[in-house]
Design a protein around this motif. Structure first.
Motif, mmCIF file in Angstrom:
data_model
loop_
_atom_site.group_PDB
_atom_site.id
_atom_site.type_symbol
_atom_site.label_atom_id
_atom_site.label_comp_id
_atom_site.label_asym_id
_atom_site.label_seq_id
_atom_site.Cartn_x
_atom_site.Cartn_y
_atom_site.Cartn_z
ATOM 1 N N ASP A 1 -51.488 43.548 -9.192
ATOM 2 C CA ASP A 1 -51.033 42.546 -10.168
ATOM 3 C C ASP A 1 -49.640 42.890 -10.695
ATOM 4 O O ASP A 1 -48.781 42.019 -10.864
ATOM 5 C CB ASP A 1 -52.023 42.455 -11.334
ATOM 6 N N LEU A 2 -49.449 44.177 -10.943
ATOM 7 C CA LEU A 2 -48.154 44.670 -11.439
ATOM 8 C C LEU A 2 -47.038 44.380 -10.421
ATOM 9 O O LEU A 2 -45.952 43.909 -10.781
ATOM 10 C CB LEU A 2 -48.336 46.163 -11.669
ATOM 11 N N LEU A 3 -47.331 44.634 -9.141
ATOM 12 C CA LEU A 3 -46.297 44.432 -8.109
ATOM 13 C C LEU A 3 -45.983 42.950 -7.926
ATOM 14 O O LEU A 3 -44.840 42.582 -7.627
ATOM 15 C CB LEU A 3 -46.743 45.054 -6.776
ATOM 16 N N ARG A 4 -46.992 42.092 -8.127
ATOM 17 C CA ARG A 4 -46.736 40.654 -8.032
ATOM 18 C C ARG A 4 -45.783 40.223 -9.148
ATOM 19 O O ARG A 4 -44.857 39.437 -8.935
ATOM 20 C CB ARG A 4 -48.054 39.886 -8.103
ATOM 21 N N ALA A 5 -45.992 40.775 -10.340
ATOM 22 C CA ALA A 5 -45.081 40.469 -11.449
ATOM 23 C C ALA A 5 -43.701 41.050 -11.158
ATOM 24 O O ALA A 5 -42.674 40.409 -11.403
ATOM 25 C CB ALA A 5 -45.633 41.026 -12.762
ATOM 26 N N ALA A 6 -43.663 42.267 -10.606
ATOM 27 C CA ALA A 6 -42.380 42.933 -10.314
ATOM 28 C C ALA A 6 -41.577 42.150 -9.284
ATOM 29 O O ALA A 6 -40.337 42.157 -9.323
ATOM 30 C CB ALA A 6 -42.631 44.356 -9.824
ATOM 31 N N ALA A 7 -42.268 41.457 -8.396
ATOM 32 C CA ALA A 7 -41.583 40.729 -7.320
ATOM 33 C C ALA A 7 -40.708 39.597 -7.861
ATOM 34 O O ALA A 7 -39.794 39.119 -7.170
ATOM 35 C CB ALA A 7 -42.600 40.175 -6.329
ATOM 36 N N THR A 8 -40.941 39.196 -9.119
ATOM 37 C CA THR A 8 -40.093 38.151 -9.697
ATOM 38 C C THR A 8 -38.726 38.724 -10.088
ATOM 39 O O THR A 8 -37.821 37.974 -10.444
ATOM 40 C CB THR A 8 -40.755 37.510 -10.952
ATOM 41 N N LEU A 9 -38.577 40.046 -10.042
ATOM 42 C CA LEU A 9 -37.288 40.696 -10.309
ATOM 43 C C LEU A 9 -36.966 41.572 -9.087
ATOM 44 O O LEU A 9 -37.215 42.775 -9.092
ATOM 45 C CB LEU A 9 -37.400 41.548 -11.585
ATOM 46 N N PRO A 10 -36.442 40.965 -8.007
ATOM 47 C CA PRO A 10 -36.311 41.689 -6.733
ATOM 48 C C PRO A 10 -35.592 43.041 -6.817
ATOM 49 O O PRO A 10 -36.067 44.000 -6.184
ATOM 50 C CB PRO A 10 -35.580 40.698 -5.823
ATOM 51 N N PRO A 11 -34.515 43.199 -7.616
ATOM 52 C CA PRO A 11 -33.897 44.530 -7.629
ATOM 53 C C PRO A 11 -34.861 45.608 -8.130
ATOM 54 O O PRO A 11 -34.817 46.747 -7.669
ATOM 55 C CB PRO A 11 -32.726 44.372 -8.615
ATOM 56 N N PHE A 12 -35.757 45.216 -9.045
ATOM 57 C CA PHE A 12 -36.759 46.170 -9.540
ATOM 58 C C PHE A 12 -37.791 46.441 -8.442
ATOM 59 O O PHE A 12 -38.047 47.605 -8.082
ATOM 60 C CB PHE A 12 -37.439 45.619 -10.799
ATOM 61 N N ALA A 13 -38.343 45.379 -7.887
ATOM 62 C CA ALA A 13 -39.370 45.537 -6.844
ATOM 63 C C ALA A 13 -38.838 46.391 -5.690
ATOM 64 O O ALA A 13 -39.546 47.254 -5.165
ATOM 65 C CB ALA A 13 -39.819 44.172 -6.343
ATOM 66 N N ASN A 14 -37.581 46.172 -5.326
ATOM 67 C CA ASN A 14 -37.004 46.896 -4.181
ATOM 68 C C ASN A 14 -36.739 48.370 -4.473
ATOM 69 O O ASN A 14 -36.607 49.176 -3.564
ATOM 70 C CB ASN A 14 -35.696 46.237 -3.744
#
Ligand code: SAH
Length: 346
Positions: free
Chosen positions: A90-103
């Motif tokens: 769930d956390l990573l799905r939320a993080a994916a909305t901010l690609p520089p963070f997810a990456n």
């Protein structure tokens, strides 16, 4: 007798009563290695299993502190005791909305149970597994999450008697396990007859190592669990089977054994490692500050109207004082050169 009971009985017959700490260590290892304990058909339910909003808001918390720390290019995202892996997914799905963070994230799971490792890798295929935090190579900032991890760690107990403090031990009589007073123990608090003092050396050791890692590499950690700020003098060791309380000595290795977390001890250990602990906040206040009400409204707009009440009832379960809102507490740790965490009153 349970399979572990037979083993512990033999151990006690061979070398005498075992400490509560040894008993809990053996029970937790057997329990988690042999089942998925979560949800309606299991023994207990945790916040990430109640609603996706829990992991999503933690994802937002992490993204926020990462951004305010200057958006470091690489980050180790570590979860201790990830259960089914739901919180991280769930956390990573939320993080994916901010690609520089997810990456920036490399995901690491500290998990000992082979069964739970299997469900975690189904939900989070890119995660790397470790037996402990020392296995995660440092050198880049760390973001760490631990939900209902520390309550599962073994505690030692001391009992106040007329002869001073004694270590509490577990003996076996006629195939049943019983608590007894063991050797005299030199612990600090004044002795009150009947009082029980608990301490988790494992929790203190792990939090100190988190503190050291944060001080060295930078980063922040979020610890969520049921517990207390003031060291208690009553027992908090408890066992749950099928969502019902059972006696902690009745079915060794077959019930979920936990103890309330002593957050003051964790804060001390974090400081000893070089990190800054935050104040303690209730889970209800924390999730409210992160915007769970708005998140619930948004989710509700996007689902079948007949299911909207489920979002609202899940939110209430997470934040209402009579549900999980007050019993569960949140403490953040940060490297001294990282910013103050959001959602926690300073
Ligand atoms: N965080 C999850 C699961 C909590 S249950 C959730 O909120 O749903 C406790 C978790 O810690 C399980 O995944 C269990 O296997 C793991 N665990 C317990 N003792 C451990 C230990 N000593 N080292 C690593 N993981 C442990």
């Amino acid at each position: 007798m349970t399979p572990l009971a037979t083993q512990l009985k033999a151990e006690i017959e061979a070398s005498g009563p075992i400490s509560v700490e040894r008993y809990m260590t053996a029970c937790a290892a057997h329990y988690y290695a042999t089942r998925d304990p979560f949800g309606d058909g299991g023994d207990f339910t945790t916040a990430p299993e109640i609603s996706q909003m829990f992991g999503e808001l933690i994802g937002a918390w992490l993204a926020d502190i990462w951004q305010r720390a200057g958006s470091p290019e690489r980050v180790n995202l570590v979860e201790l005791g990830p259960g089914r892996g739901t919180l991280m997914a769930d956390l990573l799905r939320a993080a994916a909305t901010l690609p520089p963070f997810a990456n920036a994230l490399s995901v690491h799971f500290v998990e000992t149970s082979p069964i739970l490792r299997a469900s975690q890798s189904r939900l989070v295929p890119d995660a790397t597994f470790h037996d402990d935090l020392a296995g995660v190579t440092g050198g880049v900032p760390m973001l760490l999450v631990a939900n209902e991890f520390f309550d599962a760690l073994p505690i030692a107990q001391w009992v106040g008697t007329n002869d001073g403090w004694k270590t509490r031990v577990v003996n076996c009589q006629d195939d049943a396990f019983v608590f007894e007073d063991g050797d005299t123990a030199a612990i600090a608090p004044p002795c009150t007859v009947g009082a029980i003092v608990e301490h988790s050396p494992a929790a203190a050791r792990i939090v100190k190592s988190i503190g050291e890692r944060l001080a060295k590499d930078g980063g922040a950690a979020l610890i969520i669990d049921y517990g207390y700020a003031e060291p208690a003098t009553t027992e908090t060791l408890q066992a749950l089977a099928g969502h019902k309380p059972v006696h902690p000595l009745d079915t060794p290795g077959e019930a979920d054994l936990t103890a309330h977390v002593n957050f003051t001890a964790l804060a001390t250990a974090a400081r000893a490692g070089g990190a800054e602990p935050s104040k303690l906040t209730s889970q209800g206040a924390f999730l409210a500050a992160l915007g769970i009400t708005q998140r619930a409204e948004m989710l509700s707009r996007n689902i079948d109207p007949a299911k909207r009440h489920l979002v609202t009832s899940a939110m209430r379960r997470l934040i209402a004082p009579q549900a999980m809102g007050e019993l569960f507490k949140v403490m953040a740790l940060r490297s001294p050169d990282w910013p103050e965490p959001a959602g926690i009153a300073t």
